[in-house]
Design a protein around this motif. Structure first.
Motif, mmCIF file in Angstrom:
data_model
loop_
_atom_site.group_PDB
_atom_site.id
_atom_site.type_symbol
_atom_site.label_atom_id
_atom_site.label_comp_id
_atom_site.label_asym_id
_atom_site.label_seq_id
_atom_site.Cartn_x
_atom_site.Cartn_y
_atom_site.Cartn_z
ATOM 1 N N LEU A 135 0.856 -1.186 0.000
ATOM 2 C CA LEU A 135 0.000 0.000 0.000
ATOM 3 C C LEU A 135 0.894 1.238 0.000
ATOM 4 N N HIS A 136 0.796 2.023 -1.051
ATOM 5 C CA HIS A 136 1.569 3.262 -1.153
ATOM 6 C C HIS A 136 0.638 4.459 -1.030
ATOM 7 N N ILE A 137 0.961 5.354 -0.106
ATOM 8 C CA ILE A 137 0.172 6.570 0.098
ATOM 9 C C ILE A 137 1.052 7.747 -0.287
ATOM 10 N N CYS B 184 -7.277 4.986 -4.755
ATOM 11 C CA CYS B 184 -8.319 5.875 -4.231
ATOM 12 C C CYS B 184 -7.677 7.204 -3.882
ATOM 13 N N LEU B 185 -8.497 8.244 -3.831
ATOM 14 C CA LEU B 185 -8.031 9.559 -3.396
ATOM 15 C C LEU B 185 -8.025 9.614 -1.877
ATOM 16 N N ILE B 186 -7.134 10.417 -1.326
ATOM 17 C CA ILE B 186 -7.038 10.566 0.124
ATOM 18 C C ILE B 186 -7.956 11.710 0.557
ATOM 19 N N PRO B 187 -8.960 11.449 1.410
ATOM 20 C CA PRO B 187 -9.852 12.524 1.865
ATOM 21 C C PRO B 187 -9.082 13.575 2.662
ATOM 22 N N GLN C 83 -10.367 11.785 9.764
ATOM 23 C CA GLN C 83 -11.169 10.669 10.248
ATOM 24 C C GLN C 83 -11.736 9.827 9.107
ATOM 25 N N ALA C 84 -11.684 10.344 7.862
ATOM 26 C CA ALA C 84 -12.233 9.597 6.728
ATOM 27 C C ALA C 84 -11.169 8.817 5.968
ATOM 28 N N ILE C 85 -9.917 9.010 6.328
ATOM 29 C CA ILE C 85 -8.838 8.361 5.574
ATOM 30 C C ILE C 85 -8.886 6.850 5.736
ATOM 31 N N ALA C 86 -9.043 6.374 6.975
ATOM 32 C CA ALA C 86 -9.058 4.930 7.216
ATOM 33 C C ALA C 86 -10.189 4.260 6.451
ATOM 34 N N GLY C 87 -11.341 4.903 6.387
ATOM 35 C CA GLY C 87 -12.473 4.332 5.666
ATOM 36 C C GLY C 87 -12.195 4.214 4.180
ATOM 37 N N ASN D 169 3.072 10.280 2.498
ATOM 38 C CA ASN D 169 2.227 11.460 2.679
ATOM 39 C C ASN D 169 2.340 12.040 4.079
ATOM 40 N N GLY D 170 3.204 11.456 4.895
ATOM 41 C CA GLY D 170 3.414 11.968 6.247
ATOM 42 C C GLY D 170 2.279 11.689 7.203
ATOM 43 N N LEU D 171 1.430 10.684 6.926
ATOM 44 C CA LEU D 171 0.332 10.365 7.831
ATOM 45 C C LEU D 171 0.858 9.664 9.093
#
Length: 461
Positions: A165-167, A188-191, A195-199, A223-225
């Motif tokens: 998984l690459h972000i 997928c796009l990153i919200p 709180q919506a990223i994990a979903g 992405n530094g998450l």
């Protein structure tokens, strides 16, 4: 390659490949891959400005620019599988997207059935990127999927099926890797809401085979998450991947935002190692084979004969044309013999007279001012005057300064008259650096000879 920028990484070969430099190239305002001329020039400037030396490159496309479908294939030879997949691709994709370039990831077997990952991307995109790199003086050796290249670079060939998984800044890309080859590709796009990223990530992970999820998900967090929070929110075991997983020197991990450039590093490493890309749109296995109506040897022979005949005809016609031109020029030259003799005589006279024509009055002006400075006492007179133009040399180039330097020799009746002449010269507005070079009494009459140097700046200099 992304929507608004490119990640650049230069890798050099060695016992262990090393990352030389990495940089992000943000497209200029109003320029995209749809304008390859402007993008190519800007890319060339960035590469030169950042010191990139490599002239060979691999291009990675984001998953959102690709159409991916898993295909079951029967036991068959590779060429048979290629023909079958080409027909299926044209039948399935042509109604959705037109002018696509296809390739697949997988290894057909003549003894066992299997599956491959069929991918497609717009041909216009491939052509625009090729033109961009051509303008930037880069030779493209492969155009592939960034996500599959990153997974392939981790050398998971002998591992059970795993998820990579690459972000990144442009979104998230998920690859399922089995036997060293990708079997699934999603994105997928990153919200913007944390709180919506994990979903969002959970939705692209859903449907991944259970045996693949049994292993820890390899996470490239570019992405530094917050990786710990992300793992907790998704309820999954995330293994943080590092640049050293790609087999590059450990010093690469010290690069600022090294994880951000991991996809570009993986692409460059595939070229350095000479590894075949899992998918290559530049050398697609599904490209329609070229048909030859004439044997290759016959075509080459015919082309050679045509070239020889054309060259002979051209040489003959060119020789005839040159002979005609020579005859014409000889006739004209003979007609002009009298005019040439007259012109030579005029040039000779003008050249002789030119040396007597004063176009620059600087020396005359100096002589005029010097004459005015001499006292009319009947005793003081000049015997010699030498004037030269001062020169200066800058960066090996010598140019005239416009300033004249002079040395005056003369004689007078006594020392006092010499001093009077020095005073008169110093009062002249265009004369400077007046110096006495010495005096001497000569003869029984006690006359005094003198030598004086000075500088003279003509008007307008």
């Amino acid at each position: 390659v992304g929507e608004g920028s490119m990640l650049l990484a230069e890798v050099v070969t060695g016992e262990t490949p090393a990352l030389r430099r990495a940089n992000e190239f943000v497209y200029p305002a109003g320029v995209s891959i749809a304008q390859p001329e402007g993008l190519g020039k800007a890319l060339a400037d960035r590469l030169a400005g950042e010191g990139f030396d490599a002239k060979v490159c691999v291009i990675g496309l984001p998953a959102r620019w690709l159409v991916a479908k898993s295909k079951e294939i029967p036991p068959a030879e590779r060429q048979t599988v290629n023909d079958m997949l080409r027909l299926q691709a044209e039948g399935e994709f042509s109604s959705e997207l037109r002018d696509l370039v296809y390739d697949y990831a997988g290894a057909p077997s003549s003894t066992a059935a299997g599956s491959v990952l069929l991918l497609a991307t717009p041909g216009a995109t491939v052509q625009a990127l090729l033109k961009t790199c051509s303008i930037a003086r880069l030779k493209v050796i492969a155009i592939t999927s960034t996500a599959t290249a990153l997974a392939a670079g981790m050398n998971l060939a002998d591992s059970p099926p795993q998820v990579v998984l690459h972000i990144g800044t442009g979104g998230a890309e998920l690859t399922v890797q089995a036997g060293g080859l990708p079997v699934a590709l999603r994105h997928c796009l990153i919200p913007s809401e944390p709180q919506a990223i994990a979903g969002a990530l959970g939705r692209i992970v859903a449907g991944v085979p259970a045996d693949a999820l049994g292993q820890a998900v390899n996470l490239w967090n570019g992405n530094g998450l917050d990786s710990d929070r992300l793992a907790a929110d998704m309820g999954m075991n995330l293994r943080r991947a590092a640049v050293t997983d790609l087999g590059v020197e450990s010093s690469a991990a010290q690069v600022v935002d090294a994880l951000k450039f991991a996809p570009a590093i993986a692409l460059a490493l595939s070229a350095v190692r000479g590894a075949e890309s899992p998918v290559d749109f530049l050398h697609s296995r599904l490209a329609a084979p070229r048909t030859r109506l004439v044997p290759r040897w016959a075509a080459l022979t015919a082309a050679l004969l045509v070239v020889l005949v054309a060259a002979g005809a051209f040489a003959y016609r060119n020789l005839q044309k040159q002979e005609a031109q020579v005859k014409t020029l000889q006739a004209r030259l003979k007609q002009m013999e009298g005019r040439i003799k007259t012109a030579d005589a005029v040039v000779s006279k003008v050249s002789f007279a030119r040396a007597w024509h004063a176009q620059d009055a600087r020396y005359l002006a100096c002589l005029r001012d010097l004459t005015g400075a001499f006292p009319e006492d009947g005793q003081t007179l000049a015997t010699s005057l030498t004037m030269t133009e001062a020169m200066r040399t800058v960066n090996g180039k010598t140019t005239a300064t416009g300033l004249l330097t002079a040395q005056l020799l003369g004689k007078t009746s006594d020392q006092q008259r010499v001093q009077d002449l020095l005073d008169r010269l110093q009062r002249l507005p265009r004369v400077s650096e007046v110096k006495s070079l010495g005096t001497q009494e000569v003869g029984r009459s006690r006359e005094v000879s003198f030598s004086i140097s000075f500088a003279y700046r003509p008007e307008g200099r």
